[in-house]
Design a protein around this motif. Structure first.
Motif, PDB file in Angstrom:
ATOM      1  N   PHE A  37      41.308  18.578  14.734  1.00 34.21           N
ATOM      2  CA  PHE A  37      41.740  17.500  15.628  1.00 34.21           C
ATOM      3  C   PHE A  37      40.768  16.323  15.572  1.00 34.21           C
ATOM      4  O   PHE A  37      41.175  15.162  15.512  1.00 34.21           O
ATOM      5  N   ASN A  38      39.466  16.612  15.596  1.00 32.05           N
ATOM      6  CA  ASN A  38      38.464  15.542  15.527  1.00 32.05           C
ATOM      7  C   ASN A  38      38.569  14.769  14.215  1.00 32.05           C
ATOM      8  O   ASN A  38      38.489  13.543  14.192  1.00 32.05           O
ATOM      9  N   ILE A  39      38.764  15.477  13.122  1.00 39.46           N
ATOM     10  CA  ILE A  39      38.842  14.809  11.828  1.00 39.46           C
ATOM     11  C   ILE A  39      40.172  14.085  11.674  1.00 39.46           C
ATOM     12  O   ILE A  39      40.256  13.072  10.981  1.00 39.46           O
ATOM     13  N   ALA A  40      41.221  14.554  12.346  1.00 35.90           N
ATOM     14  CA  ALA A  40      42.498  13.821  12.338  1.00 35.90           C
ATOM     15  C   ALA A  40      42.311  12.442  12.958  1.00 35.90           C
ATOM     16  O   ALA A  40      42.785  11.438  12.417  1.00 35.90           O
ATOM     17  N   ALA A  41      41.585  12.382  14.069  1.00 31.47           N
ATOM     18  CA  ALA A  41      41.309  11.086  14.703  1.00 31.47           C
ATOM     19  C   ALA A  41      40.438  10.224  13.794  1.00 31.47           C
ATOM     20  O   ALA A  41      40.666   9.017  13.665  1.00 31.47           O
ATOM     21  N   TYR A  42      39.463  10.842  13.157  1.00 27.90           N
ATOM     22  CA  TYR A  42      38.593  10.118  12.225  1.00 27.90           C
ATOM     23  C   TYR A  42      39.378   9.624  11.014  1.00 27.90           C
ATOM     24  O   TYR A  42      39.160   8.511  10.536  1.00 27.90           O
ATOM     25  N   THR A  43      40.318  10.428  10.530  1.00 28.86           N
ATOM     26  CA  THR A  43      41.129  10.030   9.384  1.00 28.86           C
ATOM     27  C   THR A  43      42.045   8.866   9.729  1.00 28.86           C
ATOM     28  O   THR A  43      42.331   8.034   8.879  1.00 28.86           O
ATOM     29  N   LEU A  44      42.486   8.799  10.969  1.00 27.21           N
ATOM     30  CA  LEU A  44      43.339   7.691  11.382  1.00 27.21           C
ATOM     31  C   LEU A  44      42.564   6.380  11.453  1.00 27.21           C
ATOM     32  O   LEU A  44      43.070   5.332  11.064  1.00 27.21           O
ATOM     33  N   LEU A  45      41.333   6.419  11.924  1.00 29.16           N
ATOM     34  CA  LEU A  45      40.505   5.210  12.081  1.00 29.16           C
ATOM     35  C   LEU A  45      39.093   5.469  11.546  1.00 29.16           C
ATOM     36  O   LEU A  45      38.139   5.614  12.312  1.00 29.16           O
ATOM     37  N   PRO A  46      38.911   5.507  10.227  1.00 29.83           N
ATOM     38  CA  PRO A  46      37.606   5.892   9.684  1.00 29.83           C
ATOM     39  C   PRO A  46      36.552   4.783   9.646  1.00 29.83           C
ATOM     40  O   PRO A  46      35.365   5.073   9.625  1.00 29.83           O
ATOM     41  N   PHE A  47      36.979   3.542   9.622  1.00 27.18           N
ATOM     42  CA  PHE A  47      36.003   2.467   9.483  1.00 27.18           C
ATOM     43  C   PHE A  47      35.327   2.209  10.821  1.00 27.18           C
ATOM     44  O   PHE A  47      35.964   2.060  11.845  1.00 27.18           O
ATOM     45  N   GLY A  48      34.006   2.174  10.788  1.00 23.72           N
ATOM     46  CA  GLY A  48      33.220   2.037  12.009  1.00 23.72           C
ATOM     47  C   GLY A  48      32.673   3.376  12.473  1.00 23.72           C
ATOM     48  O   GLY A  48      31.955   3.445  13.465  1.00 23.72           O
ATOM     49  N   SER A  49      32.991   4.449  11.763  1.00 24.17           N
ATOM     50  CA  SER A  49      32.488   5.791  12.069  1.00 24.17           C
ATOM     51  C   SER A  49      32.087   6.467  10.767  1.00 24.17           C
ATOM     52  O   SER A  49      32.438   6.019   9.686  1.00 24.17           O
TER      53      SER A  49
END
Length: 134
Positions: free
Chosen positions: A45-57
Protein backbone atom coordinates in the motif's frame (compact mmCIF):
# COMPACT_ATOMS: atom_id res chain seq x y z
CA UNK A 1 5.34 19.64 -2.82
CA UNK A 2 7.54 21.71 -5.09
CA UNK A 3 5.94 23.00 -8.35
CA UNK A 4 8.43 21.04 -10.46
CA UNK A 5 7.65 17.84 -8.54
CA UNK A 6 3.94 18.48 -8.97
CA UNK A 7 4.32 18.93 -12.74
CA UNK A 8 6.48 15.80 -13.01
CA UNK A 9 3.96 13.80 -10.96
CA UNK A 10 1.11 14.89 -13.28
CA UNK A 11 3.13 13.85 -16.34
CA UNK A 12 4.12 10.65 -14.52
CA UNK A 13 0.49 9.65 -13.99
CA UNK A 14 -0.05 10.01 -17.74
CA UNK A 15 3.14 8.06 -18.57
CA UNK A 16 2.38 4.80 -16.80
CA UNK A 17 2.28 5.82 -13.17
CA UNK A 18 -1.46 5.35 -12.75
CA UNK A 19 -1.69 1.79 -14.01
CA UNK A 20 1.46 0.68 -12.18
CA UNK A 21 0.13 2.20 -8.94
CA UNK A 22 -3.05 0.24 -9.64
CA UNK A 23 -0.92 -2.91 -10.01
CA UNK A 24 0.66 -2.26 -6.61
CA UNK A 25 -2.81 -1.68 -5.16
CA UNK A 26 -4.04 -5.00 -6.55
CA UNK A 27 -1.00 -6.75 -5.02
CA UNK A 28 -1.71 -5.08 -1.66
CA UNK A 29 -5.39 -6.08 -1.70
CA UNK A 30 -4.60 -9.68 -2.66
CA UNK A 31 -2.02 -9.88 0.11
CA UNK A 32 -4.48 -8.42 2.63
CA UNK A 33 -7.25 -10.83 1.61
CA UNK A 34 -5.04 -13.87 2.09
CA UNK A 35 -4.39 -12.95 5.75
CA UNK A 36 -1.01 -14.71 5.47
CA UNK A 37 0.07 -11.84 3.24
CA UNK A 38 -0.80 -9.10 5.76
CA UNK A 39 2.85 -8.28 6.54
CA UNK A 40 3.41 -7.54 2.84
CA UNK A 41 0.13 -5.68 2.32
CA UNK A 42 1.21 -2.59 4.27
CA UNK A 43 4.44 -2.26 2.31
CA UNK A 44 2.55 -2.69 -0.95
CA UNK A 45 0.00 0.00 0.00
CA UNK A 46 2.81 2.43 0.88
CA UNK A 47 4.63 1.74 -2.37
CA UNK A 48 1.37 2.06 -4.34
CA UNK A 49 1.08 5.63 -3.05
CA UNK A 50 4.75 6.22 -3.84
CA UNK A 51 4.29 4.78 -7.34
CA UNK A 52 1.41 7.16 -7.97
CA UNK A 53 3.41 10.26 -6.95
CA UNK A 54 7.14 9.40 -6.91
CA UNK A 55 8.67 12.80 -7.59
CA UNK A 56 9.53 14.65 -4.41
CA UNK A 57 9.98 11.39 -2.46
CA UNK A 58 12.45 8.53 -2.37
CA UNK A 59 12.72 5.03 -0.95
CA UNK A 60 15.49 4.40 1.60
CA UNK A 61 16.44 1.52 3.86
CA UNK A 62 14.99 1.96 7.33
CA UNK A 63 18.19 0.95 9.11
CA UNK A 64 20.14 3.62 7.18
CA UNK A 65 17.51 6.21 8.06
CA UNK A 66 17.18 5.41 11.76
CA UNK A 67 20.58 3.86 12.44
CA UNK A 68 18.91 0.85 14.09
CA UNK A 69 18.00 -2.61 12.84
CA UNK A 70 14.37 -3.75 12.98
CA UNK A 71 12.37 -6.77 11.91
CA UNK A 72 12.17 -5.65 8.27
CA UNK A 73 15.90 -5.04 7.90
CA UNK A 74 17.15 -8.25 9.54
CA UNK A 75 16.83 -11.95 8.76
CA UNK A 76 13.02 -11.91 8.83
CA UNK A 77 13.02 -9.04 6.35
CA UNK A 78 15.32 -11.02 4.07
CA UNK A 79 13.00 -14.03 4.21
CA UNK A 80 10.01 -11.73 3.70
CA UNK A 81 11.61 -10.24 0.60
CA UNK A 82 12.19 -13.71 -0.85
CA UNK A 83 8.54 -14.61 -0.27
CA UNK A 84 7.46 -11.25 -1.73
CA UNK A 85 9.61 -11.83 -4.82
CA UNK A 86 8.00 -15.21 -5.43
CA UNK A 87 4.42 -14.00 -4.86
CA UNK A 88 4.28 -10.54 -6.43
CA UNK A 89 7.64 -8.87 -6.84
CA UNK A 90 8.67 -10.37 -10.14
CA UNK A 91 5.49 -9.41 -12.01
CA UNK A 92 5.44 -5.87 -10.61
CA UNK A 93 9.09 -5.46 -11.57
CA UNK A 94 8.30 -6.85 -15.03
CA UNK A 95 5.48 -4.29 -15.44
CA UNK A 96 7.83 -1.46 -14.50
CA UNK A 97 10.51 -2.83 -16.82
CA UNK A 98 8.17 -3.10 -19.81
CA UNK A 99 6.84 0.40 -19.17
CA UNK A 100 10.41 1.71 -18.91
CA UNK A 101 11.38 0.18 -22.26
CA UNK A 102 8.32 1.69 -23.96
CA UNK A 103 9.00 5.12 -22.45
CA UNK A 104 12.72 5.01 -23.25
CA UNK A 105 11.90 4.93 -26.97
CA UNK A 106 10.73 8.54 -26.76
CA UNK A 107 12.98 11.44 -25.79
CA UNK A 108 10.53 12.91 -23.29
CA UNK A 109 9.94 9.50 -21.69
CA UNK A 110 13.55 8.85 -20.69
CA UNK A 111 13.32 10.45 -17.18
CA UNK A 112 10.11 8.51 -16.56
CA UNK A 113 11.74 5.31 -17.82
CA UNK A 114 14.53 5.84 -15.29
CA UNK A 115 11.96 6.27 -12.50
CA UNK A 116 10.23 3.04 -13.59
CA UNK A 117 13.58 1.23 -13.43
CA UNK A 118 14.10 2.46 -9.87
CA UNK A 119 10.61 1.25 -8.97
CA UNK A 120 11.35 -2.12 -10.60
CA UNK A 121 14.25 -2.54 -8.18
CA UNK A 122 11.99 -1.58 -5.30
CA UNK A 123 9.38 -4.07 -6.53
CA UNK A 124 11.90 -6.89 -6.22
CA UNK A 125 12.98 -6.10 -2.64
CA UNK A 126 10.54 -3.75 -0.80
CA UNK A 127 10.61 -5.01 2.78
CA UNK A 128 12.80 -2.90 5.05
CA UNK A 129 12.36 0.25 2.96
CA UNK A 130 10.48 3.41 3.81
CA UNK A 131 9.36 6.38 1.72
CA UNK A 132 10.72 9.79 2.75
CA UNK A 133 10.55 13.28 1.24
CA UNK A 134 13.48 13.92 -1.11
Amino acid sequence: MQPVSMLLNILWILCGGAYMAFGWLIAAVVMAITVIGLPWARAAFNIAAYTLLPFGSRAVRRDELTGMDDVGTGLLGFIGNIVWFLLAGWWLALGHLITAVVLAVTIIGIPFAWAHLKLAGLALWPIGKTIVPA
